[in-house]
Write an enzyme that holds these catalytic residues in place. Structure first.
Site, PDB file in Angstrom:
ATOM      1  N   GLY A 148       0.853  -1.237  -0.051  1.00 21.40           N
ATOM      2  CA  GLY A 148      -0.013   0.058   0.045  1.00 21.40           C
ATOM      3  C   GLY A 148       0.750   1.257   0.107  1.00 21.40           C
ATOM      4  O   GLY A 148       0.828   1.939  -1.071  1.00 21.40           O
ATOM      5  N   ASP A 149       1.582   1.579   1.112  1.00 21.11           N
ATOM      6  CA  ASP A 149       2.290   2.768   1.142  1.00 21.11           C
ATOM      7  C   ASP A 149       3.855   2.243   1.424  1.00 21.11           C
ATOM      8  O   ASP A 149       4.466   3.370   2.078  1.00 21.11           O
ATOM      9  CB  ASP A 149       1.971   3.633   2.378  1.00 21.11           C
ATOM     10  CG  ASP A 149       1.861   3.071   3.685  1.00 21.11           C
ATOM     11  OD1 ASP A 149       2.148   1.819   3.856  1.00 21.11           O
ATOM     12  OD2 ASP A 149       1.735   3.760   4.823  1.00 21.11           O
ATOM     13  N   GLU A 150       4.205   1.269   0.941  1.00 21.93           N
ATOM     14  CA  GLU A 150       5.457   0.934   1.027  1.00 21.93           C
ATOM     15  C   GLU A 150       6.363   0.795  -0.187  1.00 21.93           C
ATOM     16  O   GLU A 150       5.869  -0.018  -1.010  1.00 21.93           O
ATOM     17  CB  GLU A 150       5.478  -0.430   1.719  1.00 21.93           C
ATOM     18  CG  GLU A 150       5.226  -0.616   3.040  1.00 21.93           C
ATOM     19  CD  GLU A 150       4.826  -2.226   3.701  1.00 21.93           C
ATOM     20  OE1 GLU A 150       5.661  -2.956   3.372  1.00 21.93           O
ATOM     21  OE2 GLU A 150       3.845  -2.285   4.156  1.00 21.93           O
TER      22      GLU A 150
END
Ligand SMILES: Nc1nc2c(ncn2[C@@H]2O[C@@H]3COP(=O)(O)O[C@H]4[C@@H](O)[C@H](n5cnc6c(=O)[nH]c(N)nc65)O[C@@H]4COP(=O)(O)O[C@H]3[C@H]2O)c(=O)[nH]1
Length: 806
Positions: free
Chosen positions: A451-453
């Site tokens: 996701g936000d990695e």
């Protein structure tokens, strides 16, 4: 040459010479027509037409010879030996047949033409000199061998030229041309051969056996000439008929061919003679530029061996294969090639079908790209990243270089995604990836693995200095506000870096090391970078062990609640006790919540722990001798994932506890995660009759907007503000603003972390409703508060009448 001309003009009857030339020309044209028919016939018919052509050709040569002989030395009485005369026509026809068969054979073109031309030339020569040898007259023949040799060369030369030019007999002009070369070969040989002869008068021995007189010969030659004429007419008729039928067949086949989406080529012996309009489009040129070309010239050089092999085994069934087609402008197109031996308009040929694979290749490439890239940012995904990491590590090992692997986790992304919607979250991720890419070199790799990695491979030397600079720039870049859909969004990034080979050699090891380092940044307050250190591993193991131990903590009865009083801001009377969890670890002793609550949140254990806290706190409160309120902390993940309303309602009912005595403390993280759902849950909690407090107020970044979403009963000023009271003017101004804000909204305000008398007095002066802190009491087991020095506590406060607050 002059001698030959003089021989023709002085020693021949020119009218008969002209007749012989006419017969010869007629015979040659008929031969060519029959040969062209043979070429487009099936193999069995081909031999028949070829034989017919050879007989016509042989007779033509023979007729020319004898008509020309009649024209020669008209004054002489010449007879012809029957045997040699017949032999001469056999030589001419048989030689021509051999020559034509060789020329039609499967040898390479130069061999076919050279060998066929030589045989044909020798057939003409053989016929001529056999005919000469058949002559019987009173006198001797003296030969000039130079002319004899020249005559042989002329006949072979023109015959070979005729066969070279006979490759495209479909064209009428070409047929005439070939017939012309043949006739030239025959006439050239005959008249050069005649020039080589000198007739010496004298008594020669008459040939033994049957002889043909001039008259008989004239009759025979005339008959043969008429036969040639008939054959010529018949050939013309057949040709015309066949051509018409072929034309119709051709039109029909072309129509069908042009309707086909696939490219259709028909070739014979490697030369294209038919192509449909799909072929014109693929080749980007008209059919006229394709027809007549060698098939191989339409394909890339690499494809030639495959095409040659297919042609060699053309009689066998072969599966479609991929080759590269080369258009007129040089562009190369992948095509699927199928081929089949066919009988095309009665002619053996190979039909080649080509299917353009460009669209399929593009689809495959697109699918492959999708499988290896993140659809949102178009960055490589985890799978592609691991592949590139493998390659990068191999390279680094070969060149003895260091490379850096970085793990980037965005801070505060989830709340933004939940608050502003997924579209805004997606747009933010795209901008984030662009900002990171702007700091990277082309040799570096950036991938989105979750996701936000994000993960990176930084290959440029020297490491770790380069990684430190690049990542610091990235952290700065991501700290700058983003403007999305009219919102100003602020996030940040926590980045962990591992170095190959210092921190490991395997991709997994390095990624985990970078992850561990990133986790450390998160622990230390986010927004920064850390290189992996081996000690971090130890901590990671310790954390994993703690996680294992926490799993059975409730069952083993290792959790307990400490309580901390919240007293009235004016009177100092205890109003509420906040339940603060502790873990009585068998080896570690009393573990504070900061060490295990985040872990419990990450692993989902918080649901069970939170339920235990609510049930225990309610049970405890129900047993207190005074009706103090009890305040419980509910973490965001517990709030969203467990049935918090049901748990609270059950605890109230089971313990017969007045809901007005219960306060639920939530942080603004509860609202950030899914504001609408959160507000609905908060309202249902309020409907139970309990109070809701907003904890840690002032530490978030958009607290004011959350205060408008739900009307809390009170908020608690975070201890970080309180700690600075009396130390900085700013802290005082800020705390005053917060207290006033709360009061303006009709909320009660609690100050937590009050440790000094000075802080207390300032907060009292600001009108703070409730005080919590070590100054009053540290969190402790409830039993210890039974002996709370009420007199001392109250003395610290003014003697004004108490005001009840949450
Ligand atoms: N320096 C200083 N600290 C003071 C002072 N007065 C109170 N504190 C500490 O401030 C924390 C107040 O709790 P919190 O802000 O809700 O912050 C809590 C809360 O967020 C969380 N927590 C504690 N118990 C629970 C629980 O049962 N459930 C959940 N979800 N979280 C809990 O752990 C945090 C830390 O809890 P504690 O370590 O017990 O730390 C407590 C308390 O011991 C003071 O004068 N000076």
């Amino acid at each position: 040459m002059l001698n030959v001309l003089s021989c023709i003009t002085h020693e021949h009857d020119l009218r008969l010479v002209a007749l012989s030339a006419f017969i010869c020309a007629l015979g040659c044209i008929t031969t060519v027509v029959l040969l062209s028919r043979a070429r487009v016939s099936s193999r069995a018919r081909q031999h028949r037409w070829t034989g017919f052509a050879a007989v016509v050709f042989g007779c033509s040569v023979w007729s020319l010879h004898f008509v020309a002989m009649l024209a020669f030395m008209p004054g002489q009485q010449i007879a012809y030996g029957l045997n040699l005369t017949v032999l001469s026509v056999v030589i001419a026809s048989g030689g021509a047949l051999a020559a034509f068969l060789v020329w039609q054979g499967r040898f390479p073109q130069p061999v076919r033409v050279a060998l066929g031309g030589t045989l044909l030339g020798l057939a003409i020569t053989g016929m001529h000199y056999a005919g000469v040898a058949a002559m019987t007259f009173t006198g001797f023949l003296i030969f000039n061998w130079d002319y004899v040799a020249a005559s042989v060369v002329i006949s072979i030369g023109f015959a070979t030229l005729a066969l070279i030019r006979a490759n495209l007999l479909e064209r009428v002009s070409r047929r005439f041309e070939v017939a012309f070369w043949l006739a030239l070969g025959i006439c050239g040989l005959h008249f050069t051969g005649m020039t080589a002869i000198t007739v010496a008068p004298g008594m020669a021995e008459l040939n033994a056996g049957t002889v043909l007189g001039t008259t008989t010969l004239a009759v025979v030659v005339g008959s043969v000439s008429v036969a040639i004429l008939i054959a010529s007419l018949a050939a013309t008729f057949v040709e015309h008929y066949m051509s018409q039928r072929a034309l119709q067949d051709l039109k029909r086949m072309r129509l069908l061919g042009n309707l086909a989406q696939e490219v259709l080529l028909i070739h014979s012996n490697g030369v294209v003679f038919e192509v449909n309009s799909a072929g014109e489009r693929l080749f980007k040129a008209p059919a006229s530029e394709i027809i007549g070309r060698p098939l191989l010239s339409l394909f890339a050089q690499d494809s030639a061996p495959l095409l040659v092999r297919r042609e060699r085994f053309s009689s066998q069934e072969q599966p479609p294969e991929e080759v590269i087609f080369q258009a007129a402008d040089g562009t190369q197109v992948p095509v699927e090639l199928s081929s089949q031996s066919i009988d095309y308009l009665g002619r053996p040929a190979t039909a080649v079908a080509l299917r353009d694979l460009t669209a399929r290749r593009q689809d495959e490439a697109r699918i492959l790209h999708l499988a290896r890239h993140d659809a949102l940012t178009n960055l490589p995904n985890r799978h592609a990243f691991l592949e590139r990491l493998d390659i990068a590590l191999d390279n680094a090992a070969q060149h003895r270089e260091r490379i850096a692997i970085a793990y980037i986790d965005l801070d505060r992304f989830k709340p933004i995604n939940d608050l502003h919607g997924h579209a805004a979250g997606d747009a933010l991720l795209v901008q984030v990836s662009k900002r990171i890419l702007a700091e990277l070199q082309s040799s570096d790799t950036l991938a989105r693995i979750g996701g936000d990695e994000f993960t990176m491979i930084l290959t440029s030397e020297p490491q770790p200095e380069k990684a430190s600079n690049v990542v610091a720039r990235i952290v700065d870049a991501l700290r700058r506000p983003f403007h999305i859909e009219g919102h100003r969004l602020e996030i940040g990034a926590s980045v962990g870096i591992a170095i190959y080979p210092d921190d490991g050699a395997a991709p997994d090891t390095l990624l985990r090391a970078a992850d561990v380092a990133m986790y450390r940044v998160k622990q230390e307050g986010r927004g920064g970078l850390r290189f992996f250190e081996s000690s971090m591993n130890t901590q990671l193991h310790a954390r994993l062990q703690l996680e294992q131990e926490l799993i059975g903590a409730i069952e083993r009865d290792e959790l307990l609640l400490h309580y901390q009083p919240l007293v009235n801001g004016i009177t100092g009377e205890v109003e509420t006790f906040e339940a603060l969890i502790r873990w009585q670890h068998p080896q570690r002793g009393l573990v504070p919540p900061a060490e295990f609550i985040p872990l419990a949140e990450e692993t989902g254990l918080i649901d069970a722990i939170g339920r235990w806290v609510i049930e225990t706190a309610c049970r405890d409160a129900a047993g207190w001798e005074q009706p103090w309120r009890v305040s419980v902390n509910v973490s965001p993940s517990q709030f969203h994932h467990s049935d918090i309303c049901g748990i609270v309602a059950t605890a109230l009912r089971v313990n017969q506890l007045d809901p007005a005595r219960v306060v639920v403390e939530v942080t603004e993280g509860v609202l950030i995660d899914d504001a609408t759902k959160a507000v609905a849950t908060l309202n249902r909690l309020r409907d139970l009759g309990i109070r809701i407090a907003l904890d840690d107020f002032g530490t978030g970044y958009s607290s004011l907007s959350y205060l408008q979403l739900f009307r809390f009963d009170k908020f608690k000023i975070d201890k970080s503000f309180v700690r600075r009271l009396g130390q900085s003017e700013d802290a005082l101004t800020l705390t005053r603003t917060i207290v006033n804000l709360g009061h303006n909204l009709g909320l009660h305000v609690t100050a937590e972390g009050v440790e000094t008398q000075a802080q207390l007095e300032i907060l009292q002066a600001l009108g703070c409703d409730q005080i919590q802190g070590y100054l009053v009491a540290r969190p402790a087991p409830m039993g210890s508060f039974m002996e709370l020095d009420r007199a001392r506590t109250v003395a610290q406060f003014s003697k004004l009448p108490p005001r009840l607050s949450a």
